[in-house]
Design a protein around this motif. Structure first.
Motif, PDB file in Angstrom:
ATOM      1  N   THR A  31       0.835  -1.204   0.000  1.00  0.00           N
ATOM      2  CA  THR A  31       0.000   0.000   0.000  1.00  0.00           C
ATOM      3  C   THR A  31       0.870   1.255   0.000  1.00  0.00           C
ATOM      4  O   THR A  31       2.028   1.218   0.439  1.00  0.00           O
ATOM      5  CB  THR A  31      -0.907   0.045   1.243  1.00  0.00           C
ATOM      6  N   PRO A  32       0.310   2.379  -0.435  1.00  0.00           N
ATOM      7  CA  PRO A  32       1.051   3.641  -0.366  1.00  0.00           C
ATOM      8  C   PRO A  32       1.453   4.003   1.063  1.00  0.00           C
ATOM      9  O   PRO A  32       2.557   4.525   1.286  1.00  0.00           O
ATOM     10  CB  PRO A  32       0.063   4.670  -0.930  1.00  0.00           C
ATOM     11  N   GLU A  33       0.600   3.706   2.024  1.00  0.00           N
ATOM     12  CA  GLU A  33       0.913   4.020   3.420  1.00  0.00           C
ATOM     13  C   GLU A  33       2.140   3.237   3.897  1.00  0.00           C
ATOM     14  O   GLU A  33       2.990   3.787   4.596  1.00  0.00           O
ATOM     15  CB  GLU A  33      -0.295   3.714   4.331  1.00  0.00           C
ATOM     16  N   GLU A  34       2.225   1.963   3.528  1.00  0.00           N
ATOM     17  CA  GLU A  34       3.396   1.158   3.891  1.00  0.00           C
ATOM     18  C   GLU A  34       4.656   1.736   3.252  1.00  0.00           C
ATOM     19  O   GLU A  34       5.712   1.773   3.879  1.00  0.00           O
ATOM     20  CB  GLU A  34       3.220  -0.290   3.435  1.00  0.00           C
ATOM     21  N   GLN A  36       5.210   4.904   2.352  1.00  0.00           N
ATOM     22  CA  GLN A  36       5.553   6.157   3.029  1.00  0.00           C
ATOM     23  C   GLN A  36       6.281   5.877   4.341  1.00  0.00           C
ATOM     24  O   GLN A  36       7.310   6.496   4.637  1.00  0.00           O
ATOM     25  CB  GLN A  36       4.294   6.981   3.302  1.00  0.00           C
ATOM     26  N   ARG A  37       5.748   4.942   5.114  1.00  0.00           N
ATOM     27  CA  ARG A  37       6.386   4.588   6.388  1.00  0.00           C
ATOM     28  C   ARG A  37       7.787   4.042   6.171  1.00  0.00           C
ATOM     29  O   ARG A  37       8.725   4.384   6.894  1.00  0.00           O
ATOM     30  CB  ARG A  37       5.529   3.580   7.160  1.00  0.00           C
ATOM     31  N   ASP A  40      10.179   6.946   5.150  1.00  0.00           N
ATOM     32  CA  ASP A  40      10.444   7.808   6.310  1.00  0.00           C
ATOM     33  C   ASP A  40      11.348   7.120   7.323  1.00  0.00           C
ATOM     34  O   ASP A  40      12.249   7.737   7.885  1.00  0.00           O
ATOM     35  CB  ASP A  40       9.130   8.244   6.963  1.00  0.00           C
ATOM     36  N   GLU A  59       2.105   6.718  -6.484  1.00  0.00           N
ATOM     37  CA  GLU A  59       1.062   6.761  -5.457  1.00  0.00           C
ATOM     38  C   GLU A  59       1.460   7.605  -4.247  1.00  0.00           C
ATOM     39  O   GLU A  59       0.611   7.927  -3.419  1.00  0.00           O
ATOM     40  CB  GLU A  59       0.736   5.337  -4.980  1.00  0.00           C
ATOM     41  N   ILE A  60       2.755   7.927  -4.130  1.00  0.00           N
ATOM     42  CA  ILE A  60       3.237   8.666  -2.950  1.00  0.00           C
ATOM     43  C   ILE A  60       4.082   9.862  -3.368  1.00  0.00           C
ATOM     44  O   ILE A  60       5.113  10.160  -2.765  1.00  0.00           O
ATOM     45  CB  ILE A  60       4.025   7.737  -2.002  1.00  0.00           C
ATOM     46  N   THR A  63       5.368  12.245  -0.671  1.00  0.00           N
ATOM     47  CA  THR A  63       6.508  11.770   0.113  1.00  0.00           C
ATOM     48  C   THR A  63       7.806  11.925  -0.678  1.00  0.00           C
ATOM     49  O   THR A  63       8.806  12.394  -0.137  1.00  0.00           O
ATOM     50  CB  THR A  63       6.312  10.290   0.519  1.00  0.00           C
TER      51      THR A  63
END
Length: 110
Positions: A31-34, A36-37, A40, A59-60, A63
């Motif tokens: 996922t995009p959230e994974e 990004q994490r 970071d 998708e990110i 970021t």
């Protein structure tokens, strides 16, 4: 002594796993959230270079842009499992044109 920076790869699992044999840290994401994490986290841990597959990068974008003006980590877009989307090459061309003042990478008929 020159510092040795770690290199990481963030992307879809099928594309990223190939980089394990090169000794890179690999974060296979769904996922995009994974993604990004993972980026970071690698930035906080002092990675010097992070390769991100184009499929994930599109998708990110927020970021990716956040790190664009930082010296480290350098984030380089690479093709994903389905090949290149042209995003990485376009970003390189834009940066070269910004630095040099002219597009020297395009093939032009003359």
């Amino acid at each position: 002594m020159i510092p040795m920076y770690k290199i990481g790869v963030v992307g879809e699992k099928d594309a990223a796993v190939a980089f394990l044999s090169l000794g890179m840290t690999v974060k296979g994401v769904d996922t995009p959230e994974e993604a990004q994490r993972a980026i970071d986290e690698m930035a906080r841990e002092g990675y010097g270079l992070i390769f991100v597959t184009e499929t994930i990068a599109k998708e990110i974008d927020e970021t990716i842009e956040r790190y664009k003006n930082n010296f480290l980590p350098a984030i380089i877009l690479i093709p994903g499992v389905n090949g290149s989307l042209g995003i990485g090459l376009q970003k390189i061309k834009n940066n070269v044109e910004k630095a040099v003042g002219v597009d020297i990478l395009s093939k032009k008929e003359g």
